[in-house]
Design a protein around this motif. Structure first.
Motif, PDB file in Angstrom:
ATOM      1  N   PHE A 198       0.804  -1.218   0.000  1.00 43.50           N
ATOM      2  CA  PHE A 198       0.000   0.000   0.000  1.00 43.50           C
ATOM      3  C   PHE A 198       0.839   1.271   0.000  1.00 43.50           C
ATOM      4  N   TRP A 199       1.909   1.302   0.799  1.00 44.74           N
ATOM      5  CA  TRP A 199       2.605   2.564   1.064  1.00 44.74           C
ATOM      6  C   TRP A 199       3.247   3.213  -0.160  1.00 44.74           C
ATOM      7  N   PRO A 200       3.974   2.500  -1.039  1.00 47.21           N
ATOM      8  CA  PRO A 200       4.570   3.181  -2.193  1.00 47.21           C
ATOM      9  C   PRO A 200       3.542   3.843  -3.102  1.00 47.21           C
ATOM     10  N   ALA A 201       2.416   3.161  -3.346  1.00 46.87           N
ATOM     11  CA  ALA A 201       1.372   3.739  -4.199  1.00 46.87           C
ATOM     12  C   ALA A 201       0.791   4.988  -3.552  1.00 46.87           C
ATOM     13  N   PHE A 202       0.571   4.929  -2.258  1.00 46.93           N
ATOM     14  CA  PHE A 202      -0.001   6.067  -1.548  1.00 46.93           C
ATOM     15  C   PHE A 202       0.956   7.255  -1.531  1.00 46.93           C
ATOM     16  N   ILE A 203       2.201   7.017  -1.159  1.00 40.50           N
ATOM     17  CA  ILE A 203       3.162   8.121  -1.018  1.00 40.50           C
ATOM     18  C   ILE A 203       3.535   8.705  -2.379  1.00 40.50           C
ATOM     19  N   SER A 204       3.691   7.865  -3.394  1.00 40.46           N
ATOM     20  CA  SER A 204       4.004   8.402  -4.725  1.00 40.46           C
ATOM     21  C   SER A 204       2.849   9.240  -5.263  1.00 40.46           C
ATOM     22  N   GLY A 205       1.623   8.870  -4.906  1.00 42.84           N
ATOM     23  CA  GLY A 205       0.475   9.687  -5.292  1.00 42.84           C
ATOM     24  C   GLY A 205       0.510  11.059  -4.630  1.00 42.84           C
ATOM     25  N   LEU A 206       0.935  11.095  -3.378  1.00 44.29           N
ATOM     26  CA  LEU A 206       1.046  12.370  -2.669  1.00 44.29           C
ATOM     27  C   LEU A 206       2.199  13.217  -3.202  1.00 44.29           C
ATOM     28  N   ALA A 207       3.271  12.572  -3.665  1.00 42.66           N
ATOM     29  CA  ALA A 207       4.499  13.285  -4.031  1.00 42.66           C
ATOM     30  C   ALA A 207       4.609  13.596  -5.519  1.00 42.66           C
ATOM     31  N   ALA A 208       3.583  13.282  -6.308  1.00 42.71           N
ATOM     32  CA  ALA A 208       3.669  13.518  -7.754  1.00 42.71           C
ATOM     33  C   ALA A 208       3.548  14.991  -8.110  1.00 42.71           C
ATOM     34  N   PHE A 209       2.911  15.783  -7.248  1.00 44.17           N
ATOM     35  CA  PHE A 209       2.749  17.226  -7.440  1.00 44.17           C
ATOM     36  C   PHE A 209       2.110  17.590  -8.782  1.00 44.17           C
ATOM     37  N   GLY A 210       1.245  16.723  -9.278  1.00 47.16           N
ATOM     38  CA  GLY A 210       0.510  17.035 -10.493  1.00 47.16           C
ATOM     39  C   GLY A 210       1.325  17.010 -11.762  1.00 47.16           C
ATOM     40  N   LEU A 211       2.588  16.584 -11.701  1.00 46.72           N
ATOM     41  CA  LEU A 211       3.451  16.650 -12.880  1.00 46.72           C
ATOM     42  C   LEU A 211       2.972  15.770 -14.042  1.00 46.72           C
ATOM     43  N   PRO A 212       2.532  14.516 -13.801  1.00 42.32           N
ATOM     44  CA  PRO A 212       2.058  13.715 -14.950  1.00 42.32           C
ATOM     45  C   PRO A 212       0.896  14.360 -15.697  1.00 42.32           C
ATOM     46  N   THR A 213      -0.105  14.854 -14.961  1.00 47.95           N
ATOM     47  CA  THR A 213      -1.246  15.501 -15.610  1.00 47.95           C
ATOM     48  C   THR A 213      -0.814  16.780 -16.313  1.00 47.95           C
ATOM     49  N   SER A 214       0.060  17.550 -15.671  1.00 46.27           N
ATOM     50  CA  SER A 214       0.559  18.771 -16.287  1.00 46.27           C
ATOM     51  C   SER A 214       1.349  18.467 -17.557  1.00 46.27           C
ATOM     52  N   LEU A 215       2.101  17.386 -17.537  1.00 48.69           N
ATOM     53  CA  LEU A 215       2.873  16.999 -18.716  1.00 48.69           C
ATOM     54  C   LEU A 215       1.941  16.724 -19.898  1.00 48.69           C
ATOM     55  N   ILE A 216       0.864  15.973 -19.644  1.00 45.26           N
ATOM     56  CA  ILE A 216      -0.116  15.686 -20.711  1.00 45.26           C
ATOM     57  C   ILE A 216      -0.688  16.996 -21.250  1.00 45.26           C
ATOM     58  N   TYR A 217      -1.114  17.864 -20.354  1.00 45.27           N
ATOM     59  CA  TYR A 217      -1.754  19.125 -20.740  1.00 45.27           C
ATOM     60  C   TYR A 217      -0.811  19.989 -21.574  1.00 45.27           C
ATOM     61  N   ASN A 218       0.448  20.126 -21.141  1.00 51.67           N
ATOM     62  CA  ASN A 218       1.393  20.999 -21.835  1.00 51.67           C
ATOM     63  C   ASN A 218       1.913  20.398 -23.131  1.00 51.67           C
ATOM     64  N   VAL A 219       2.040  19.062 -23.169  1.00 49.89           N
ATOM     65  CA  VAL A 219       2.484  18.421 -24.417  1.00 49.89           C
ATOM     66  C   VAL A 219       1.462  18.630 -25.519  1.00 49.89           C
ATOM     67  N   LYS A 220       0.178  18.611 -25.157  1.00 48.18           N
ATOM     68  CA  LYS A 220      -0.861  18.857 -26.153  1.00 48.18           C
ATOM     69  C   LYS A 220      -0.778  20.263 -26.723  1.00 48.18           C
ATOM     70  N   LYS A 221      -0.244  21.191 -25.943  1.00 42.88           N
ATOM     71  CA  LYS A 221      -0.102  22.561 -26.417  1.00 42.88           C
ATOM     72  C   LYS A 221       1.223  22.793 -27.149  1.00 42.88           C
ATOM     73  N   ASN A 222       2.255  22.045 -26.743  1.00 41.97           N
ATOM     74  CA  ASN A 222       3.570  22.232 -27.358  1.00 41.97           C
ATOM     75  C   ASN A 222       4.327  20.907 -27.317  1.00 41.97           C
ATOM     76  N   SER A 223       4.093  20.063 -28.289  1.00 43.28           N
ATOM     77  CA  SER A 223       4.669  18.719 -28.288  1.00 43.28           C
ATOM     78  C   SER A 223       6.182  18.733 -28.476  1.00 43.28           C
ATOM     79  N   GLN A 224       6.728  19.821 -29.035  1.00 39.08           N
ATOM     80  CA  GLN A 224       8.167  19.884 -29.276  1.00 39.08           C
ATOM     81  C   GLN A 224       8.967  19.948 -27.968  1.00 39.08           C
ATOM     82  N   GLN A 225       8.303  20.344 -26.897  1.00 42.00           N
ATOM     83  CA  GLN A 225       9.011  20.500 -25.624  1.00 42.00           C
ATOM     84  C   GLN A 225       8.936  19.250 -24.745  1.00 42.00           C
TER      85      GLN A 225
END
Length: 461
Positions: free
Chosen positions: A56-83
């Motif tokens: 349980f613990w790695p999944a829980f703590i990694s979820g807390l420590a992601a700081f929204g970066l995966p979702t932000s990456l998807i959002y920004n890549v759609k706007k500027n895939s070259q980056q």
């Protein structure tokens, strides 16, 4: 005419990707269920609870420590895939110190939460968590990169490979009659490391092509982190919402209760494979579209998924108790009532996350933050009221009521913010015509290629 023809490939592409991801989810669910059966049969409810407490613990703590970066990456890549290479490199650079901090906190915090467990379980949980958190954070970034660039074949294959390798390792140890909780943890860790290696090989061009440019293009990361911090509230609360039930069990109940709950909870998630696939696919697909298109596609996905899953869940719940006893053993029938509550919660909660995709895609993640705060407050309050009174049944009921709060708030927010009447999100007569059209198409996967060919022919003549 040309515009109408050109739109179809994109719509077909969304449907096909959802179908492909749904099939991957079904396979993952099947593999996970087999794994759960093996560990439940070998370790019993108490041993299963100890294993679940460690995992349980790695999944829980990694979820807390992601700081929204995966979702932000998807959002920004759609706007500027070259980056994309820059976004990946900067995400990794930030997550290394985050992993160290999370590891230190985990090392000293886990013994407190697992005070009711044996010393050996606590030691395993500490080492496993410290080792797995950075691995899971890196995999989250690579998964987002695959989603953002429409490489769903890599995304789905990687998600399937980890549980498949884990199952194969457990079966070998089971056949050799040397399977223990400690060795099950080692197999899980080795499987995840192997999948991360495969992920990095598949995405090597995006990972390594920007190393020399990272310092020069540091400003590019501002967009990544600014959106990530905005959406982090949604993901933080989502993680707390989805994992707080386990924390309550660890704090208030016994290892046996955790073992019973982990089995019926995992079994209830089979009703969410389609909705999870839609959530994983719909956000990367609609990000960057106009508001009307986003609401139309998300609304249709929400309505159709709720109808289909409701049709499926009714007969499945009737035979659920039989399969719990048959697959996991009579010891686990004690939690069959909780299975019914969690199954209903799975459908309602899955629908609410589909609706959340619209707000994230339209740059309004703050709305979902507010929704999650209120729903989490309601659910946690119910946890502490109902769990001491009814045990696991109280836990399941609290989750179900909390999921209804999330869905209702999402529908109200769509109506107020985007000026779309609630009844349009709940019912649209065109959905039936849409389903009939798709049913008549014999092969969804060939359909997209036909539309692409028509669009090309039209552009040439």
């Amino acid at each position: 005419m040309n515009m109408a023809i050109a739109r179809k490939p994109r719509q077909r592409s969304i449907i096909q990707t959802i179908v492909m991801t749904s099939m991957a989810n079904i396979l993952i669910m099947a593999v996970t269920t087999l794994t759960s059966i093996i560990t439940a049969r070998m370790f019993g409810a108490t041993g299963k609870g100890e294993l679940a407490a460690v995992l349980f613990w790695p999944a829980f703590i990694s979820g807390l420590a992601a700081f929204g970066l995966p979702t932000s990456l998807i959002y920004n890549v759609k706007k500027n895939s070259q980056q994309l290479p820059i976004y990946i490199s900067m995400s990794f650079a930030v997550q290394i110190p985050i992993s160290i901090i999370a590891g230190v906190i985990s090392w000293f915090g886990i013994p407190i939460w697992l005070s009711g467990y044996s010393e050996s379980v606590i030691t395993i949980a500490r080492w496993y968590t410290v080792s797995m958190v950075p691995v899971m954070l890196f995999m989250g970034v690579l998964a987002a990169a695959a989603q953002g660039t429409d490489k769903f074949h890599i995304y789905n294959l990687s998600r399937l490979l980890a549980p498949l390798l884990n199952l194969a390792g457990l079966v070998l140890l089971w056949v050799a009659q040397v399977l223990t909780v400690e060795r099950a943890i080692i197999i899980s860790f080795a499987s995840t490391i192997l999948v991360l290696t495969c992920y990095m090989i598949a995405m090597r061009q995006q990972i390594f092509s920007s190393v020399s440019k990272l310092v020069a293009q540091i400003r590019t990361g501002i967009h990544l982190f600014s959106y990530g911090l905005r959406v982090y509230g949604v993901e933080l609360l989502g993680t707390l919402y989805s994992q707080f039930d386990k924390i309550i069990i660890l704090a208030l109940l016994t290892p046996k209760d955790f073992g019973l709950y982990s089995v019926v909870f995992a079994l209830s998630r089979m009703f969410n494979v389609v909705q999870t696939a839609i959530t994983n696919v719909i956000f990367p697909k609609v990000a960057g579209m106009e508001q009307e298109q986003v609401l139309s596609l998300v609304g249709r996905a929400f309505r159709i998924s709720m109808v289909l899953m409701t049709i499926i869940i009714i007969p499945s719940m009737l035979i659920g108790r039989f399969f719990i006893g048959l697959l996991f053993g009579p010891e686990f029938l004690e939690a069959s009532g909780v299975f019914y509550l969690l199954s209903l919660e799975c459908i309602v909660g899955g629908g609410s996350w589909i609706l959340a995709s619209a707000f994230n895609a339209l740059g309004r993640p703050g709305v979902i933050v507010l929704r999650q705060v209120i729903a989490l407050a309601v659910t946690i309050t119910l946890f502490f009221v109902l769990t001491p009174m009814f045990g696991l049944y109280g836990l399941g009921l609290a989750l179900l009521l909390g999921s209804f709060v999330r869905m209702l708030m999402s529908l109200i927010s769509v109506s107020i913010i985007f000026k779309m009447p609630m009844h349009k999100m709940l019912y649209n007569k065109e959905d039936m015509a849409f389903l009939k059209q798709k049913w008549r198409e014999k092969n969804l996967f060939k359909g997209a290629r036909r539309d692409v060919k028509r669009a090309k022919d039209s552009s040439h003549g």
